[in-house]
Design a protein around this motif. Structure first.
Motif, PDB file in Angstrom:
ATOM      1  N   GLN A 259      28.827   3.657 -19.207  1.00  0.00           N
ATOM      2  CA  GLN A 259      28.744   2.546 -20.613  1.00  0.00           C
ATOM      3  C   GLN A 259      30.067   1.725 -20.461  1.00  0.00           C
ATOM      4  OE1 GLN A 259      31.327   5.384 -22.866  1.00  0.00           O
ATOM      5  NE2 GLN A 259      31.226   3.906 -24.542  1.00  0.00           N
ATOM      6  N   ILE A 260      30.472   1.173 -19.424  1.00  0.00           N
ATOM      7  CA  ILE A 260      31.309  -0.246 -19.157  1.00  0.00           C
ATOM      8  C   ILE A 260      30.206  -0.738 -18.302  1.00  0.00           C
ATOM      9  CG2 ILE A 260      32.659  -1.884 -18.088  1.00  0.00           C
ATOM     10  CD1 ILE A 260      35.237   0.772 -18.170  1.00  0.00           C
ATOM     11  N   ASP A 261      29.310  -0.971 -17.569  1.00  0.00           N
ATOM     12  CA  ASP A 261      28.716  -1.972 -16.586  1.00  0.00           C
ATOM     13  C   ASP A 261      27.550  -2.130 -18.251  1.00  0.00           C
ATOM     14  OD1 ASP A 261      29.249  -1.803 -14.544  1.00  0.00           O
ATOM     15  OD2 ASP A 261      28.784  -0.672 -13.730  1.00  0.00           O
ATOM     16  N   GLN A 262      27.353  -1.429 -18.817  1.00  0.00           N
ATOM     17  CA  GLN A 262      26.403  -1.028 -20.039  1.00  0.00           C
ATOM     18  C   GLN A 262      26.615  -2.188 -21.103  1.00  0.00           C
ATOM     19  OE1 GLN A 262      24.575   2.449 -22.043  1.00  0.00           O
ATOM     20  NE2 GLN A 262      22.864   2.004 -22.292  1.00  0.00           N
ATOM     21  N   GLU A 263      27.863  -1.833 -21.530  1.00  0.00           N
ATOM     22  CA  GLU A 263      28.818  -2.305 -22.157  1.00  0.00           C
ATOM     23  C   GLU A 263      29.185  -4.013 -22.324  1.00  0.00           C
ATOM     24  OE1 GLU A 263      32.087  -1.240 -23.761  1.00  0.00           O
ATOM     25  OE2 GLU A 263      31.240   0.348 -24.452  1.00  0.00           O
ATOM     26  N   ARG A 264      29.054  -3.989 -20.517  1.00  0.00           N
ATOM     27  CA  ARG A 264      29.156  -6.192 -19.575  1.00  0.00           C
ATOM     28  C   ARG A 264      27.602  -6.156 -20.001  1.00  0.00           C
ATOM     29  NH1 ARG A 264      30.633  -4.058 -14.976  1.00  0.00           N
ATOM     30  NH2 ARG A 264      33.061  -4.353 -15.666  1.00  0.00           N
ATOM     31  N   GLU A 265      26.868  -5.601 -19.420  1.00  0.00           N
ATOM     32  CA  GLU A 265      25.444  -5.836 -19.266  1.00  0.00           C
ATOM     33  C   GLU A 265      24.915  -6.825 -21.106  1.00  0.00           C
ATOM     34  OE1 GLU A 265      21.971  -7.733 -17.776  1.00  0.00           O
ATOM     35  OE2 GLU A 265      23.801  -6.946 -16.396  1.00  0.00           O
ATOM     36  N   GLN A 266      25.240  -5.829 -21.774  1.00  0.00           N
ATOM     37  CA  GLN A 266      25.152  -6.266 -23.086  1.00  0.00           C
ATOM     38  C   GLN A 266      25.347  -7.519 -23.641  1.00  0.00           C
ATOM     39  OE1 GLN A 266      26.371  -2.210 -25.567  1.00  0.00           O
ATOM     40  NE2 GLN A 266      23.757  -1.893 -25.247  1.00  0.00           N
ATOM     41  N   LYS A 267      27.043  -7.340 -23.925  1.00  0.00           N
ATOM     42  CA  LYS A 267      27.489  -8.845 -23.976  1.00  0.00           C
ATOM     43  C   LYS A 267      27.526  -9.309 -23.150  1.00  0.00           C
ATOM     44  CE  LYS A 267      32.559  -5.996 -25.208  1.00  0.00           C
ATOM     45  NZ  LYS A 267      32.903  -6.512 -25.986  1.00  0.00           N
ATOM     46  N   LEU A 268      26.765  -9.753 -21.872  1.00  0.00           N
ATOM     47  CA  LEU A 268      26.451 -10.666 -20.855  1.00  0.00           C
ATOM     48  C   LEU A 268      24.859 -11.748 -22.119  1.00  0.00           C
ATOM     49  CD1 LEU A 268      26.561 -12.635 -18.414  1.00  0.00           C
ATOM     50  CD2 LEU A 268      25.434 -11.237 -17.346  1.00  0.00           C
ATOM     51  N   SER A 269      24.388 -10.305 -22.133  1.00  0.00           N
ATOM     52  CA  SER A 269      22.932 -10.466 -22.214  1.00  0.00           C
ATOM     53  C   SER A 269      22.960 -11.250 -24.045  1.00  0.00           C
ATOM     54  CB  SER A 269      22.016  -9.317 -22.664  1.00  0.00           C
ATOM     55  OG  SER A 269      21.639  -8.808 -21.643  1.00  0.00           O
ATOM     56  N   SER A 270      23.921 -10.598 -24.725  1.00  0.00           N
ATOM     57  CA  SER A 270      24.023 -11.139 -26.169  1.00  0.00           C
ATOM     58  C   SER A 270      24.834 -12.915 -25.554  1.00  0.00           C
ATOM     59  CB  SER A 270      25.152 -10.729 -27.009  1.00  0.00           C
ATOM     60  OG  SER A 270      25.606 -11.708 -27.733  1.00  0.00           O
ATOM     61  N   ALA A 271      26.322 -12.843 -24.868  1.00  0.00           N
ATOM     62  CA  ALA A 271      25.887 -14.265 -24.347  1.00  0.00           C
ATOM     63  C   ALA A 271      25.396 -15.216 -23.769  1.00  0.00           C
ATOM     64  CB  ALA A 271      27.515 -14.630 -23.562  1.00  0.00           C
ATOM     65  N   LYS A 272      24.643 -14.857 -23.448  1.00  0.00           N
ATOM     66  CA  LYS A 272      23.008 -15.602 -23.074  1.00  0.00           C
ATOM     67  C   LYS A 272      22.685 -16.342 -23.746  1.00  0.00           C
ATOM     68  CE  LYS A 272      23.170 -14.515 -17.932  1.00  0.00           C
ATOM     69  NZ  LYS A 272      22.155 -13.535 -16.386  1.00  0.00           N
ATOM     70  N   LEU A 273      21.841 -15.061 -24.633  1.00  0.00           N
ATOM     71  CA  LEU A 273      21.232 -15.264 -26.123  1.00  0.00           C
ATOM     72  C   LEU A 273      21.887 -16.030 -26.491  1.00  0.00           C
ATOM     73  CD1 LEU A 273      18.376 -14.916 -27.311  1.00  0.00           C
ATOM     74  CD2 LEU A 273      19.798 -13.022 -28.735  1.00  0.00           C
ATOM     75  N   GLN A 274      22.949 -16.510 -27.168  1.00  0.00           N
ATOM     76  CA  GLN A 274      23.361 -17.729 -28.498  1.00  0.00           C
ATOM     77  C   GLN A 274      23.751 -18.530 -27.532  1.00  0.00           C
ATOM     78  OE1 GLN A 274      27.720 -15.399 -28.652  1.00  0.00           O
ATOM     79  NE2 GLN A 274      26.933 -14.111 -30.467  1.00  0.00           N
ATOM     80  N   ALA A 275      24.377 -18.692 -26.409  1.00  0.00           N
ATOM     81  CA  ALA A 275      24.060 -19.489 -25.555  1.00  0.00           C
ATOM     82  C   ALA A 275      22.865 -20.902 -25.248  1.00  0.00           C
ATOM     83  CB  ALA A 275      24.416 -19.382 -23.793  1.00  0.00           C
ATOM     84  N   LYS A 276      22.226 -19.876 -25.048  1.00  0.00           N
ATOM     85  CA  LYS A 276      20.185 -20.097 -24.839  1.00  0.00           C
ATOM     86  C   LYS A 276      19.825 -21.234 -27.001  1.00  0.00           C
ATOM     87  CE  LYS A 276      15.644 -19.464 -23.870  1.00  0.00           C
ATOM     88  NZ  LYS A 276      14.577 -18.489 -23.627  1.00  0.00           N
ATOM     89  N   GLN A 277      20.459 -20.149 -27.825  1.00  0.00           N
ATOM     90  CA  GLN A 277      20.326 -19.876 -28.829  1.00  0.00           C
ATOM     91  C   GLN A 277      20.897 -22.279 -29.271  1.00  0.00           C
ATOM     92  OE1 GLN A 277      21.288 -17.046 -31.206  1.00  0.00           O
ATOM     93  NE2 GLN A 277      19.271 -16.368 -31.376  1.00  0.00           N
ATOM     94  N   ALA A 278      22.233 -22.354 -29.039  1.00  0.00           N
ATOM     95  CA  ALA A 278      23.230 -22.751 -28.769  1.00  0.00           C
ATOM     96  C   ALA A 278      22.141 -24.061 -28.464  1.00  0.00           C
ATOM     97  CB  ALA A 278      24.391 -22.755 -28.762  1.00  0.00           C
ATOM     98  N   ARG A 279      22.115 -24.563 -27.280  1.00  0.00           N
ATOM     99  CA  ARG A 279      21.075 -25.263 -26.269  1.00  0.00           C
ATOM    100  C   ARG A 279      19.920 -25.502 -27.511  1.00  0.00           C
ATOM    101  NH1 ARG A 279      21.566 -22.982 -21.748  1.00  0.00           N
ATOM    102  NH2 ARG A 279      19.282 -21.527 -22.512  1.00  0.00           N
ATOM    103  N   LEU A 280      19.085 -25.026 -27.278  1.00  0.00           N
ATOM    104  CA  LEU A 280      17.902 -25.022 -28.116  1.00  0.00           C
ATOM    105  C   LEU A 280      18.115 -25.710 -30.040  1.00  0.00           C
ATOM    106  CD1 LEU A 280      15.638 -21.520 -27.788  1.00  0.00           C
ATOM    107  CD2 LEU A 280      15.181 -23.921 -27.127  1.00  0.00           C
ATOM    108  N   GLU A 281      19.309 -25.047 -30.312  1.00  0.00           N
ATOM    109  CA  GLU A 281      19.834 -26.103 -31.788  1.00  0.00           C
ATOM    110  C   GLU A 281      19.862 -27.218 -31.222  1.00  0.00           C
ATOM    111  OE1 GLU A 281      23.211 -25.453 -34.965  1.00  0.00           O
ATOM    112  OE2 GLU A 281      22.270 -23.166 -34.604  1.00  0.00           O
TER     113      GLU A 281
END
Length: 192
Positions: free
Chosen positions: A54-76
């Motif tokens: 569960q910790i690994d899954q949550e860590r992966e989800q948060k990492l994916s979410s952070a990567k997506l937010q960073a990508k969106q910020a970069r695109l913006e």
């Protein structure tokens, strides 16, 4: 054999049997406790593994979410930069002095190819270019300045008789060039 000996033998037998029962009970109790401890250890290990998953899954989800937010910020940020570049180009085109007459004449000549030679044509242009357009149109037959439009420069030419309207404004040219060059501009700016 005396009664006392028989009683003593029965007692010894009862004590031996009681000791045997107690020993069996202790062994069973130890086996039950050992099994319970093993089960508890197995349950604990499974829970640890589940928590780690569960910790690994949550860590992966948060990492994916952070990567997506960073990508969106970069695109913006890239969109903002491209928008700033576009606005800068539009300002430079709108205030361009050198070459403005030649470019306007070229756009008028290109529009003229769409009309019959004897068609009466109305020309619209930027309000700041009215004097320039009046000078240019003096060199053309069947053309008249019809009024100002909101644009960076260039002309819109129309003919009521043929119902044709040609948009040769700097805006339309810039839009075509921008669309054709956007990938190159983006690559140059962001060095992908």
């Amino acid at each position: 054999m005396s009664l006392e000996t028989v009683v003593e033998d029965i007692r010894d037998e009862a004590r031996a049997r009681a000791e045997e029962i107690r020993s069996d009970a202790d062994e069973r109790a130890e086996a039950i406790v050992a099994e319970a401890e093993a089960d508890a250890e197995e349950i604990l290990e499974e829970r640890k593994r589940a928590v780690e998953r569960q910790i690994d899954q949550e860590r992966e989800q948060k990492l994916s979410s952070a990567k997506l937010q960073a990508k969106q910020a970069r695109l913006e940020a890239r969109r903002d930069v491209l928008s700033d570049v576009r606005e800068s180009v539009e300002r430079r085109v709108a205030t361009m002095e050198e070459g403005r007459e030649e470019l306007t004449r070229a756009l008028l000549d290109a529009a003229d190819e769409e009309f019959d030679a004897d068609a009466e044509k109305r020309v619209y242009g930027r309000a700041d270019d009215e004097a320039l357009l009046a000078d240019i149109l003096a060199d053309y037959d069947n053309y008249e300045y019809a009024g100002a439009i909101e644009c960076l420069g260039g002309v819109i030419v129309e003919s009521e008789g043929s119902r044709i309207r040609v948009n040769n404004t700097f805006d339309s040219v810039l839009e075509d060039v921008w669309e054709d060059s956007l990938r190159d501009v983006s690559s140059h700016l962001f060095d992908q």
